[in-house]
Design an enzyme around this catalytic site. Structure first.
Site, PDB file in Angstrom:
ATOM      1  N   GLY A 169      36.058  64.729  52.667  1.00  0.00           N
ATOM      2  CA  GLY A 169      35.166  64.944  53.800  1.00  0.00           C
ATOM      3  C   GLY A 169      34.393  63.697  54.199  1.00  0.00           C
ATOM      4  O   GLY A 169      33.564  63.739  55.098  1.00  0.00           O
ATOM      5  N   TYR A 206      39.047  64.206  69.067  1.00  0.00           N
ATOM      6  CA  TYR A 206      38.226  65.137  68.287  1.00  0.00           C
ATOM      7  C   TYR A 206      38.416  66.523  68.880  1.00  0.00           C
ATOM      8  O   TYR A 206      37.983  66.810  69.994  1.00  0.00           O
ATOM      9  CB  TYR A 206      36.752  64.704  68.316  1.00  0.00           C
ATOM     10  CG  TYR A 206      35.875  65.613  67.496  1.00  0.00           C
ATOM     11  CD1 TYR A 206      36.060  65.725  66.121  1.00  0.00           C
ATOM     12  CD2 TYR A 206      34.863  66.362  68.087  1.00  0.00           C
ATOM     13  CE1 TYR A 206      35.268  66.563  65.354  1.00  0.00           C
ATOM     14  CE2 TYR A 206      34.067  67.204  67.332  1.00  0.00           C
ATOM     15  CZ  TYR A 206      34.274  67.304  65.963  1.00  0.00           C
ATOM     16  OH  TYR A 206      33.489  68.134  65.213  1.00  0.00           O
ATOM     17  N   LYS A 240      35.434  71.948  52.464  1.00  0.00           N
ATOM     18  CA  LYS A 240      35.748  73.382  52.421  1.00  0.00           C
ATOM     19  C   LYS A 240      34.736  74.175  51.593  1.00  0.00           C
ATOM     20  O   LYS A 240      34.279  73.705  50.556  1.00  0.00           O
ATOM     21  CB  LYS A 240      37.147  73.547  51.812  1.00  0.00           C
ATOM     22  CG  LYS A 240      38.217  72.827  52.623  1.00  0.00           C
ATOM     23  CD  LYS A 240      39.452  72.544  51.798  1.00  0.00           C
ATOM     24  CE  LYS A 240      40.425  71.678  52.595  1.00  0.00           C
ATOM     25  NZ  LYS A 240      41.487  71.093  51.754  1.00  0.00           N
ATOM     26  N   GLU A 278      48.222  69.260  55.215  1.00  0.00           N
ATOM     27  CA  GLU A 278      47.077  69.795  55.959  1.00  0.00           C
ATOM     28  C   GLU A 278      47.265  69.632  57.471  1.00  0.00           C
ATOM     29  O   GLU A 278      47.713  68.591  57.940  1.00  0.00           O
ATOM     30  CB  GLU A 278      45.785  69.081  55.531  1.00  0.00           C
ATOM     31  CG  GLU A 278      45.421  69.333  54.066  1.00  0.00           C
ATOM     32  CD  GLU A 278      44.002  68.921  53.711  1.00  0.00           C
ATOM     33  OE1 GLU A 278      43.430  69.515  52.796  1.00  0.00           O
ATOM     34  OE2 GLU A 278      43.458  67.989  54.348  1.00  0.00           O
ATOM     35  N   GLU A 292      46.797  65.280  57.271  1.00  0.00           N
ATOM     36  CA  GLU A 292      47.018  64.473  56.071  1.00  0.00           C
ATOM     37  C   GLU A 292      47.769  65.285  55.034  1.00  0.00           C
ATOM     38  O   GLU A 292      47.900  66.505  55.145  1.00  0.00           O
ATOM     39  CB  GLU A 292      45.689  63.975  55.470  1.00  0.00           C
ATOM     40  CG  GLU A 292      44.806  65.080  54.910  1.00  0.00           C
ATOM     41  CD  GLU A 292      43.819  64.583  53.841  1.00  0.00           C
ATOM     42  OE1 GLU A 292      43.980  63.496  53.284  1.00  0.00           O
ATOM     43  OE2 GLU A 292      42.877  65.348  53.544  1.00  0.00           O
ATOM     44  N   ARG A 296      48.479  66.096  45.287  1.00  0.00           N
ATOM     45  CA  ARG A 296      47.917  66.548  44.004  1.00  0.00           C
ATOM     46  C   ARG A 296      47.687  68.052  44.090  1.00  0.00           C
ATOM     47  O   ARG A 296      47.862  68.646  45.137  1.00  0.00           O
ATOM     48  CB  ARG A 296      46.562  65.862  43.782  1.00  0.00           C
ATOM     49  CG  ARG A 296      45.635  66.124  44.978  1.00  0.00           C
ATOM     50  CD  ARG A 296      44.211  65.687  44.753  1.00  0.00           C
ATOM     51  NE  ARG A 296      43.460  65.556  45.978  1.00  0.00           N
ATOM     52  CZ  ARG A 296      42.759  66.528  46.565  1.00  0.00           C
ATOM     53  NH1 ARG A 296      42.740  67.738  46.043  1.00  0.00           N
ATOM     54  NH2 ARG A 296      42.099  66.292  47.684  1.00  0.00           N
TER      55      ARG A 296
HETATM   56  P1  ADP Z   1      40.732  69.784  48.170  1.00  0.00           P
HETATM   57  O1  ADP Z   1      41.348  68.765  49.085  1.00  0.00           O
HETATM   58  O2  ADP Z   1      41.389  69.936  46.859  1.00  0.00           O
HETATM   59  O3  ADP Z   1      40.472  71.040  48.851  1.00  0.00           O
HETATM   60  P2  ADP Z   1      38.449  68.104  48.249  1.00  0.00           P
HETATM   61  O4  ADP Z   1      38.957  67.465  49.483  1.00  0.00           O
HETATM   62  O5  ADP Z   1      37.067  68.650  48.254  1.00  0.00           O
HETATM   63  O6  ADP Z   1      39.327  69.285  47.769  1.00  0.00           O
HETATM   64  O7  ADP Z   1      38.643  67.053  47.082  1.00  0.00           O
HETATM   65  C1  ADP Z   1      38.729  67.420  45.743  1.00  0.00           C
HETATM   66  C2  ADP Z   1      37.841  66.555  44.928  1.00  0.00           C
HETATM   67  O8  ADP Z   1      38.201  65.210  45.060  1.00  0.00           O
HETATM   68  C3  ADP Z   1      36.400  66.649  45.312  1.00  0.00           C
HETATM   69  O9  ADP Z   1      35.641  66.560  44.125  1.00  0.00           O
HETATM   70  C4  ADP Z   1      36.199  65.429  46.202  1.00  0.00           C
HETATM   71  O10 ADP Z   1      34.871  64.995  46.144  1.00  0.00           O
HETATM   72  C5  ADP Z   1      37.146  64.442  45.561  1.00  0.00           C
HETATM   73  N1  ADP Z   1      37.774  63.476  46.481  1.00  0.00           N
HETATM   74  C6  ADP Z   1      38.904  63.638  47.182  1.00  0.00           C
HETATM   75  N2  ADP Z   1      39.228  62.519  47.849  1.00  0.00           N
HETATM   76  C7  ADP Z   1      38.277  61.627  47.583  1.00  0.00           C
HETATM   77  C8  ADP Z   1      38.046  60.263  47.969  1.00  0.00           C
HETATM   78  N3  ADP Z   1      38.871  59.575  48.762  1.00  0.00           N
HETATM   79  N4  ADP Z   1      36.951  59.667  47.515  1.00  0.00           N
HETATM   80  C9  ADP Z   1      36.102  60.329  46.697  1.00  0.00           C
HETATM   81  N5  ADP Z   1      36.280  61.580  46.285  1.00  0.00           N
HETATM   82  C10 ADP Z   1      37.343  62.232  46.710  1.00  0.00           C
HETATM   83  P1  ADP Z   2      39.704  64.585  54.082  1.00  0.00           P
HETATM   84  O1  ADP Z   2      40.640  63.552  53.575  1.00  0.00           O
HETATM   85  O2  ADP Z   2      38.289  64.210  53.936  1.00  0.00           O
HETATM   86  O3  ADP Z   2      40.034  65.945  53.568  1.00  0.00           O
HETATM   87  P2  ADP Z   2      40.914  65.403  56.619  1.00  0.00           P
HETATM   88  O4  ADP Z   2      41.669  64.459  57.467  1.00  0.00           O
HETATM   89  O5  ADP Z   2      41.708  66.375  55.824  1.00  0.00           O
HETATM   90  O6  ADP Z   2      39.953  64.578  55.657  1.00  0.00           O
HETATM   91  O7  ADP Z   2      39.884  66.193  57.527  1.00  0.00           O
HETATM   92  C1  ADP Z   2      38.881  66.990  56.950  1.00  0.00           C
HETATM   93  C2  ADP Z   2      38.370  67.979  57.986  1.00  0.00           C
HETATM   94  O8  ADP Z   2      37.838  67.289  59.135  1.00  0.00           O
HETATM   95  C3  ADP Z   2      39.427  68.884  58.564  1.00  0.00           C
HETATM   96  O9  ADP Z   2      39.642  70.015  57.746  1.00  0.00           O
HETATM   97  C4  ADP Z   2      38.832  69.265  59.918  1.00  0.00           C
HETATM   98  O10 ADP Z   2      37.857  70.273  59.791  1.00  0.00           O
HETATM   99  C5  ADP Z   2      38.136  67.985  60.310  1.00  0.00           C
HETATM  100  N1  ADP Z   2      39.004  67.171  61.177  1.00  0.00           N
HETATM  101  C6  ADP Z   2      39.932  66.291  60.790  1.00  0.00           C
HETATM  102  N2  ADP Z   2      40.567  65.729  61.843  1.00  0.00           N
HETATM  103  C7  ADP Z   2      40.013  66.292  62.946  1.00  0.00           C
HETATM  104  C8  ADP Z   2      40.206  66.127  64.366  1.00  0.00           C
HETATM  105  N3  ADP Z   2      41.087  65.265  64.863  1.00  0.00           N
HETATM  106  N4  ADP Z   2      39.426  66.869  65.193  1.00  0.00           N
HETATM  107  C9  ADP Z   2      38.502  67.722  64.710  1.00  0.00           C
HETATM  108  N5  ADP Z   2      38.271  67.916  63.408  1.00  0.00           N
HETATM  109  C10 ADP Z   2      39.012  67.202  62.511  1.00  0.00           C
HETATM  110 MG    MG Z   3      41.765  66.935  53.834  1.00  0.00          MG
END
Ligand code: ADP
Ligand code: ADP
Ligand code: MG
Length: 452
Positions: A169, A206, A240, A278, A292, A296
């Site tokens: 996030g 966005y 989430k 995702e 993305e 894992r």
């Molecule tokens: P999931 O993708 O499994 O639903 P999260 O996106 O919340 O869950 O990531 C799982 C765990 O990994 C969390 O503890 C999150 O803080 C950590 N995490 C994931 N990606 C990164 C990152 N690039 N840098 C730091 N922490 C990360």
């Molecule tokens: P992370 O690696 O932190 O999990 P993601 O690329 O999976 O990042 O995005 C995390 C969340 O951000 C998504 O679940 C969605 O809610 C929001 N998000 C990502 N891309 C977009 C987009 N283009 N427009 C609006 N919301 C987005």
């Molecule tokens: Mg993600």
């Protein structure tokens, strides 16, 4: 082909996921070795594992995130493989290369796959190549303001600047209009540099009325199966909070398209082991876009386990041992509805301030269809050094209504004294009319919090 079995696994993680992996090892007859930091000596995973090894001080940079500390422990205990869980070293290709060089197995894909998918710009290129729709935006990295202006002209506002190495996030910024584009770009680049050591960023449209829907996949290098979708639209700050399966909005045709796109992506890179593809799903156009791939096991994997009846961690270990997938796609069927609540030691009334400390009493919920994946117990002290998640409540029901009622019943049954948790907030969210309707978008939790 004869069945292969790992004899021992080092668990390079903590908390509920370390315990989850210990349990899978026990059922498979695999010796579990938990790597723990000085702050985690008295945890359930350490107590229940066959063996435990201290890998360093509380600071995760010097323990759970230190590749050398983990590899040394793996070599000292002569394990066959390392299970990284999620977070920490789970998506670090350099670490996986070290494992490969030392001849230690890694429960996950090859370093090269983790590297390309972990670079979100590269991942989007691979998705395009595999014919998977991606969110409209820049074709690759944005190096300067002029390039950003050109992309913004095509894509329009609001825009999202995303760090290629972002995750959890973090590393995202919404740009409302052209006025702030230059300063937003500079800011996110420097934040990305500090947080991830990589200042590459890209631009996406966005999207404002979307759901987050993801597909759980498992591959053995040759074939890929999927376990349907998880809907993770209930988020706070792009993280989430509640996940469910199946999604309340998909129809069979869209579900099939999402799954086919995910399997095509895996095929494109000859994927191996567990992964999650995702997507964001546009509520109005009813169109999905890849965002993305997480290479894992994910936090919310249990909802897929509950509706498929398949233990994904055991499957990960079976594949890491060198076995092919033991079943085909048609052997997987999705039944009923599952919901997961991530319970954090945080105080929602105080801006979600972490609430570490000693849990005086802990009463776990139970009964039909209730599963609690948690490492906490009465008398356990939550250390202040790590993630604030203290457990996940997962429920299964014949349908979504039953799952909601069961989750509310279980949340009410759970009792934690000594610290503040997000359990009551979860109950309020699940009990709301909007959540019950199943019709909401990623802004729902923020709207709910501001209306309370
Ligand atoms: P999931 O993708 O499994 O639903 P999260 O996106 O919340 O869950 O990531 C799982 C765990 O990994 C969390 O503890 C999150 O803080 C950590 N995490 C994931 N990606 C990164 C990152 N690039 N840098 C730091 N922490 C990360
Ligand atoms: P992370 O690696 O932190 O999990 P993601 O690329 O999976 O990042 O995005 C995390 C969340 O951000 C998504 O679940 C969605 O809610 C929001 N998000 C990502 N891309 C977009 C987009 N283009 N427009 C609006 N919301 C987005
Ligand atoms: Mg993600």
């Amino acid at each position: 082909m004869t069945h292969k079995q790992l004899s021992s696994v080092l668990i390079a993680n903590r908390g509920e996921i370390a315990l989850r992996i210990v349990r899978a090892c026990q059922e498979l007859g695999v010796t579990s070795v938990v790597a723990y930091s000085e702050a985690d000596r008295d945890t359930l995973a350490v107590k229940l594992a066959d063996k435990a090894v201290c890998i360093g001080p509380a600071s995760s940079a010097k323990s759970y995130q230190d590749p050398r500390a983990i590899i040394s422990a793996a070599l000292a205990y002569k394990v066959d493989a390392i299970h990284p869980g999620y977070g920490f070293l789970s998506e670090k290709p350099d670490f996986v290369e070290m494992c490969e060089a030392e001849g230690v197995g890694f429960v996950g894909p090859a370093a090269s796959i983790i590297r390309s998918m972990g670079d979100k710009i590269e991942a989007k290129k691979i998705a395009r190549r595999a014919g998977v729709p991606v969110v409209p935006g820049s074709d690759g990295a944005i190096d300067d303001y002029d390039q950003a202006v050109a992309v913004a002209r095509d894509v329009g506002y609001p825009l999202l600047i995303k760090a290629s190495a972002g995750g959890g996030g973090r590393g995202m910024r919404v740009v409302e209009s052209a006025e702030t584009l230059e300063s937003d770009l500079a800011q996110i680049m420097s934040e990305a540099e500090t947080a991830f050591g990589d200042r590459s960023v890209y631009l996406e449209r966005y999207l404002t009325d979307i759901r987050h829907i993801e597909i759980q996949v498992m591959s053995d290098g040759d074939s890929t199966v999927h376990f349907g979708e998880r809907d993770c639209t209930a988020q706070r700050r792009n993280q989430k909070l509640v996940e469910e399966a199946p999604s309340p909005v998909l129809d069979p045709q869209l579900r099939e398209q999402l799954a086919a796109a995910s399997v095509a992506l895996c095929r494109e890179v000859a994927y191996r082991n567990a992964g999650t593809v995702e997507f964001v799903f546009d509520n109005i156009e009813r169109q999905f876009y890849f965002i993305e791939m997480n290479t894992r096991i994910q936090v919310e994997h249990p909802v897929s386990e509950m509706v498929s009846g398949i233990d994904l961690i055991k499957l990960q270990l079976e594949i890491a041992a060198g076995n092919p997938l033991p079943f085909a796609q048609e052997d997987i069927s999705i039944r009923g509805h599952a919901i997961e609540c991530r319970i954090n030691a945080e105080d929602p009334a105080e801006g979600f301030r972490p609430s570490p400390g000693r849990i005086e009493t802990f009463r776990a919920p139970g009964g039909f269809g209730v599963r609690l994946d948690s490492h906490v117990e009465s008398g356990y002290t939550i250390p202040p050094f790590y993630d604030s998640m203290i457990g996940k409540l997962i429920v299964w029901g014949n349908d979504r209504d039953e799952a909601i009622s069961r989750a509310l019943r279980a949340l009410n049954e759970m009792h934690v004294e000594g610290i503040t948790t997000t359990a009551a907030l979860h109950a309020a969210i699940l009990d709301s009319e909007v959540f019950r309707s199943g019709r909401f978008n990623t802004a729902f939790v923020a709207d709910f919090l501001s209306s309370e």
